[in-house]
Structure formats: C-alpha cells, structure tokens
Scaffold this motif. Sequence first.
Motif, PDB file in Angstrom:
ATOM      1  N   GLN A 116       7.681  24.569   8.197  1.00 47.84           N
ATOM      2  CA  GLN A 116       9.081  24.378   8.580  1.00 47.84           C
ATOM      3  C   GLN A 116       9.873  23.925   7.356  1.00 47.84           C
ATOM      4  N   PRO A 117      10.868  24.700   6.942  1.00 49.45           N
ATOM      5  CA  PRO A 117      11.542  24.453   5.656  1.00 49.45           C
ATOM      6  C   PRO A 117      12.080  23.041   5.461  1.00 49.45           C
ATOM      7  N   ASP A 118      12.690  22.425   6.480  1.00 42.75           N
ATOM      8  CA  ASP A 118      13.265  21.093   6.264  1.00 42.75           C
ATOM      9  C   ASP A 118      12.179  20.044   6.067  1.00 42.75           C
ATOM     10  N   ILE A 119      11.060  20.180   6.741  1.00 44.90           N
ATOM     11  CA  ILE A 119       9.953  19.237   6.554  1.00 44.90           C
ATOM     12  C   ILE A 119       9.342  19.412   5.171  1.00 44.90           C
ATOM     13  N   VAL A 120       9.163  20.658   4.758  1.00 43.27           N
ATOM     14  CA  VAL A 120       8.604  20.926   3.430  1.00 43.27           C
ATOM     15  C   VAL A 120       9.544  20.384   2.358  1.00 43.27           C
ATOM     16  N   ARG A 121      10.830  20.662   2.490  1.00 38.33           N
ATOM     17  CA  ARG A 121      11.817  20.218   1.494  1.00 38.33           C
ATOM     18  C   ARG A 121      11.810  18.698   1.362  1.00 38.33           C
ATOM     19  N   GLU A 122      11.838  17.983   2.476  1.00 38.25           N
ATOM     20  CA  GLU A 122      11.817  16.522   2.441  1.00 38.25           C
ATOM     21  C   GLU A 122      10.518  15.990   1.850  1.00 38.25           C
ATOM     22  N   SER A 123       9.413  16.652   2.121  1.00 33.09           N
ATOM     23  CA  SER A 123       8.121  16.238   1.569  1.00 33.09           C
ATOM     24  C   SER A 123       8.073  16.427   0.057  1.00 33.09           C
ATOM     25  N   VAL A 124       8.603  17.537  -0.410  1.00 28.01           N
ATOM     26  CA  VAL A 124       8.648  17.807  -1.853  1.00 28.01           C
ATOM     27  C   VAL A 124       9.523  16.769  -2.557  1.00 28.01           C
TER      28      VAL A 124
ATOM     29  N   HIS B 251       0.814  -1.219   0.000  1.00 30.51           N
ATOM     30  CA  HIS B 251       0.000   0.000   0.000  1.00 30.51           C
ATOM     31  C   HIS B 251       0.847   1.268   0.000  1.00 30.51           C
ATOM     32  N   MET B 252       0.362   2.286  -0.701  1.00 28.87           N
ATOM     33  CA  MET B 252       0.858   3.648  -0.586  1.00 28.87           C
ATOM     34  C   MET B 252       0.000   4.231   0.541  1.00 28.87           C
ATOM     35  N   HIS B 253       0.556   4.347   1.724  1.00 32.03           N
ATOM     36  CA  HIS B 253      -0.233   4.663   2.908  1.00 32.03           C
ATOM     37  C   HIS B 253      -0.084   6.103   3.379  1.00 32.03           C
ATOM     38  N   SER B 254       0.602   6.940   2.620  1.00 35.07           N
ATOM     39  CA  SER B 254       0.816   8.326   3.020  1.00 35.07           C
ATOM     40  C   SER B 254      -0.480   9.124   3.017  1.00 35.07           C
ATOM     41  N   LYS B 255      -0.485  10.143   3.849  1.00 38.37           N
ATOM     42  CA  LYS B 255      -1.575  11.122   3.883  1.00 38.37           C
ATOM     43  C   LYS B 255      -0.902  12.477   3.999  1.00 38.37           C
ATOM     44  N   ILE B 256      -0.655  13.098   2.859  1.00 37.07           N
ATOM     45  CA  ILE B 256       0.124  14.333   2.866  1.00 37.07           C
ATOM     46  C   ILE B 256      -0.331  15.253   1.740  1.00 37.07           C
ATOM     47  N   ALA B 257      -0.291  16.544   2.010  1.00 38.65           N
ATOM     48  CA  ALA B 257      -0.541  17.543   0.978  1.00 38.65           C
ATOM     49  C   ALA B 257       0.548  18.604   1.066  1.00 38.65           C
ATOM     50  N   ILE B 258       1.078  18.986  -0.077  1.00 34.33           N
ATOM     51  CA  ILE B 258       2.075  20.050  -0.163  1.00 34.33           C
ATOM     52  C   ILE B 258       1.394  21.222  -0.856  1.00 34.33           C
ATOM     53  N   ILE B 259       1.234  22.308  -0.127  1.00 36.84           N
ATOM     54  CA  ILE B 259       0.474  23.461  -0.610  1.00 36.84           C
ATOM     55  C   ILE B 259       1.445  24.541  -1.070  1.00 36.84           C
ATOM     56  N   ASP B 260       1.394  24.867  -2.353  1.00 38.66           N
ATOM     57  CA  ASP B 260       2.191  25.942  -2.955  1.00 38.66           C
ATOM     58  C   ASP B 260       3.692  25.796  -2.712  1.00 38.66           C
ATOM     59  N   GLY B 261       4.144  24.570  -2.426  1.00 39.52           N
ATOM     60  CA  GLY B 261       5.568  24.316  -2.259  1.00 39.52           C
ATOM     61  C   GLY B 261       6.173  24.858  -0.978  1.00 39.52           C
ATOM     62  N   TRP B 262       5.355  25.411  -0.074  1.00 38.30           N
ATOM     63  CA  TRP B 262       5.925  25.971   1.150  1.00 38.30           C
ATOM     64  C   TRP B 262       5.200  25.554   2.441  1.00 38.30           C
ATOM     65  N   LYS B 263       4.128  24.802   2.299  1.00 35.36           N
ATOM     66  CA  LYS B 263       3.378  24.356   3.471  1.00 35.36           C
ATOM     67  C   LYS B 263       3.005  22.893   3.288  1.00 35.36           C
ATOM     68  N   VAL B 264       3.086  22.116   4.382  1.00 36.42           N
ATOM     69  CA  VAL B 264       2.772  20.696   4.343  1.00 36.42           C
ATOM     70  C   VAL B 264       1.688  20.396   5.371  1.00 36.42           C
ATOM     71  N   MET B 265       0.734  19.572   4.942  1.00 40.65           N
ATOM     72  CA  MET B 265      -0.297  19.056   5.831  1.00 40.65           C
ATOM     73  C   MET B 265      -0.145  17.542   5.826  1.00 40.65           C
ATOM     74  N   THR B 266       0.045  16.952   7.005  1.00 42.67           N
ATOM     75  CA  THR B 266       0.250  15.514   7.091  1.00 42.67           C
ATOM     76  C   THR B 266      -0.266  14.987   8.426  1.00 42.67           C
ATOM     77  N   GLY B 267      -0.530  13.712   8.468  1.00 40.54           N
ATOM     78  CA  GLY B 267      -0.990  13.099   9.706  1.00 40.54           C
ATOM     79  C   GLY B 267      -1.536  11.711   9.450  1.00 40.54           C
ATOM     80  N   SER B 268      -2.194  11.176  10.447  1.00 43.36           N
ATOM     81  CA  SER B 268      -2.690   9.802  10.352  1.00 43.36           C
ATOM     82  C   SER B 268      -4.089   9.702   9.750  1.00 43.36           C
ATOM     83  N   ALA B 269      -4.775  10.808   9.601  1.00 40.99           N
ATOM     84  CA  ALA B 269      -6.175  10.791   9.163  1.00 40.99           C
ATOM     85  C   ALA B 269      -6.312  10.455   7.678  1.00 40.99           C
ATOM     86  N   ASN B 270      -7.169   9.471   7.389  1.00 42.83           N
ATOM     87  CA  ASN B 270      -7.589   9.255   6.004  1.00 42.83           C
ATOM     88  C   ASN B 270      -8.540  10.377   5.629  1.00 42.83           C
TER      89      ASN B 270
END
Length: 132
Positions: free
Chosen positions: A108-116, A71-90
């Motif tokens: 937070q830049p390092d979290i956004v960068r790694e997510s991108v 499964h691809m089990h991630s739950k993440i959104a990258i908004i405009d390349g500078w904000k990340v929304m993530t968590g356990s919620a489907n």
Amino acid sequence: MDTLGGCRKSLDVCIHLLTSIEIASCLIDAHNRGVMVRVVCDNEMSTNKGSQIRNLSAAGISVKIPLLNYHMHSKIAIIDGWKVMTGSANWTVQGIDGNWDNLLVTSQPDIVRESVVAFDLMWNNPKIQMFS
C-alpha cells in the motif's frame, strides 16, 4: 522468508532483536547477491546472547545502533522500496515459530512511503552510529 529473500535492489530493516540464524542468513545472502542491505538494531539487543548483528556486520552489511536511553523497538523491513513487512514479532526462533504475534506484508503506497521516510530519518539521525 520468501518476502525477505525475494528482494532484488534494497532491503532496509529496523529490528529490536535478531537471533534467528535463518533470517540472518537470508539478509547475508541478499547482501552477497548485490542487494543494498541496511539494518538499524536496538543498541542493547545488538549484543544480546545469540544476536546475529555482529555476523551481519562481519559479512559487510551496514548496521547502525541508536545511542539513546530507550529502546528502538520497531520490527520492520522495506523490500525494494515498494513493499513493507511489519508486525509485533521479534526476529527470533520463538518470535517467528512460537509466539502469537502478527506480521503484515503490504505494498500500500502510503504505508510504504511513511515507512521509507521513518527509516531514512532513523538512518540519518546523528545519534545513531555504525555498529562496531
């Protein structure tokens, strides 16, 4: 919804399961406003009862699914390349309004960068194909 609906340029989403009509409508509205929306969804969950993935694809949103045995089990959104929304919620009614899950929004830049980087690796993986 405000976080997703506030995007202006791009919205990259990895989601295990999306059955929430409200969230799907938010993604379609963003696409219709000219936001570049890209979605990676779990292969098996993309055709699950109530899945909104077909509706996103029909609206012209680029959707890819991994052709993998897990499964691809991630739950993440990258908004405009500078904000990340993530968590356990489907992204389901139960996941958003009923379950005890967590959801973090950060710029937070390092979290956004790694997510991108992680999203781009998935999006460009040859074992991930366009949903049809």
